[in-house]
Design a protein around this motif. Structure first.
Motif, mmCIF file in Angstrom:
data_model
loop_
_atom_site.group_PDB
_atom_site.id
_atom_site.type_symbol
_atom_site.label_atom_id
_atom_site.label_comp_id
_atom_site.label_asym_id
_atom_site.label_seq_id
_atom_site.Cartn_x
_atom_site.Cartn_y
_atom_site.Cartn_z
ATOM 1 N N ARG A 272 -6.182 14.584 6.025
ATOM 2 C CA ARG A 272 -5.926 15.050 4.773
ATOM 3 C C ARG A 272 -4.782 16.669 4.411
ATOM 4 O O ARG A 272 -4.739 16.205 3.250
ATOM 5 N N CYS B 250 0.460 9.494 12.528
ATOM 6 C CA CYS B 250 -0.235 7.995 12.767
ATOM 7 C C CYS B 250 -0.578 7.876 14.582
ATOM 8 O O CYS B 250 -1.393 7.745 14.268
ATOM 9 N N MET C 6 -6.629 1.748 11.698
ATOM 10 C CA MET C 6 -6.314 1.986 10.410
ATOM 11 C C MET C 6 -6.567 0.968 9.303
ATOM 12 O O MET C 6 -5.400 0.392 9.280
ATOM 13 N N LEU D 95 -5.733 2.926 3.476
ATOM 14 C CA LEU D 95 -5.273 4.377 3.202
ATOM 15 C C LEU D 95 -5.242 4.097 1.798
ATOM 16 O O LEU D 95 -4.488 3.974 0.804
ATOM 17 N N LEU E 110 2.735 3.357 8.959
ATOM 18 C CA LEU E 110 1.963 2.376 9.256
ATOM 19 C C LEU E 110 1.870 0.800 9.550
ATOM 20 O O LEU E 110 0.563 0.233 9.650
ATOM 21 N N LEU F 278 -3.629 -0.179 0.736
ATOM 22 C CA LEU F 278 -2.184 0.663 0.435
ATOM 23 C C LEU F 278 -3.368 1.627 -0.942
ATOM 24 O O LEU F 278 -1.951 0.685 -1.754
#
Length: 302
Positions: free
Chosen positions: A40, A84, A91, A94, A109, A118
């Motif tokens: 974040r 990452c 995950m 995003l 990613l 995404l």
């Protein structure tokens, strides 16, 4: 250096230092909450190069995008590469819609084998989509307010099913070769070019075009559509839509006068005509036996 010059030195060193110290504390034993907080901070608007005043944003963006020596990488690219591997769980999505980002390279990613969705919001440097094309598992992609110039790299995504783009200039011609797209939403503040090219996408089931201008005869070929939304300030005749008898959802915001074609759409369940300020006679809607919702705000009904 080019970005820092363009932003007139508007970088909060204190916040950047805080981010650096926080990231240094992460190790292989970090909890998921630790990693998410670090990520974040990486994406948070306060950690990025930004204009000192909101009213300067347009000039700042122009300076960044058209810098004579645009960077090959940015600090945010380095942080994404470093961050990452810290994720200890898979995950799959995003969302960066609420954060401005100076990322240039999204390829890190790709290491998440089930990464599917995404959303990229305020990304002034996102011109080339080549790095996104390396995230081969993407199924849903949303790009908002970015200077993307060519959608062609997206054809390299073998499982892309949903695409949402909001661009200053949107050219849909590169998407003509898609074999997987099921949902397409394209919005432009200037214009949408080569919209007719998407008529060849047989997998498409839902289509939204905001800023559409010019001839629309090509829509007659899209009988496979189930949902259609058209927004235009100039198109006055959409009778061609009457041939799309498989539609269950239809949204029109355009200065059309004749709604007669709608009575041919017997399968319609949801109809939104808000913004059709030139239409007066809604009698053709009486034949829609399957209709469940109807919106007529702004329609000057006789």
């Amino acid at each position: 250096e080019a970005l820092e010059a363009a932003a007139s030195g508007a970088i909060d060193d204190a916040i950047r230092s805080k981010r650096d110290r926080f990231f240094e504390r992460l190790d292989d034993g970090s909890t998921l909450d630790d990693v998410l907080e670090a990520f974040r901070l990486v994406l948070d608007r306060e950690t990025l190069v930004r204009p000192p005043l909101v009213r300067d944003r347009a000039a700042w963006l122009d300076a960044v995008i058209h810098s004579p020596k645009p960077p090959a990488r940015t600090r945010e690219d380095d942080w994404l590469v470093a961050c990452c591997p810290k994720f200890s769980v898979t995950m799959d999505a995003l969302d960066m819609a609420r954060h401005s980002t100076l990322l240039l390279d999204y390829s890190p990613l790709a290491q998440f084998r089930s990464f599917k969705r995404l959303t990229v919001g305020f990304a002034p440097l996102l011109v080339d989509l080549s790095s996104l094309a390396k995230v081969r598992t993407l199924e849903e992609l949303e790009i908002l307010h970015s200077p993307v110039r060519d959608l062609r790299p997206l054809l390299e995504l073998p499982t892309l099913k949903k695409l949402f783009v909001t661009l200053d200039h949107c050219d849909l011609a590169p998407l003509a070769g898609s074999k997987t797209l099921e949902v397409l939403s394209a919005s432009s503040s200037n214009r949408i070019d080569n919209a007719e090219a998407i008529a060849s996408i047989e997998t498409l089931r839902a289509l939204e075009l905001r800023g559409l201008e010019g001839p629309v005869a090509w829509l007659a070929k899209m009988t496979h559509l189930r949902s259609l939304a058209i927004t235009s300030s100039h198109i006055q005749d959409l009778r061609v839509i009457g041939k799309l008898t498989g539609l269950t959802e239809l949204t029109i915001e355009a200065p059309i006068k004749d709604l007669g074609f709608i009575k041919q759409l017997k399968a319609l369940e949801h109809l939104n005509l808000c913004g059709c300020t030139a239409a007066h006679d809604i009698a053709p809607l009486a034949s829609l036996k399957e209709l469940k919702s109807l919106f007529l705000r702004g329609v000057p009904i006789d």
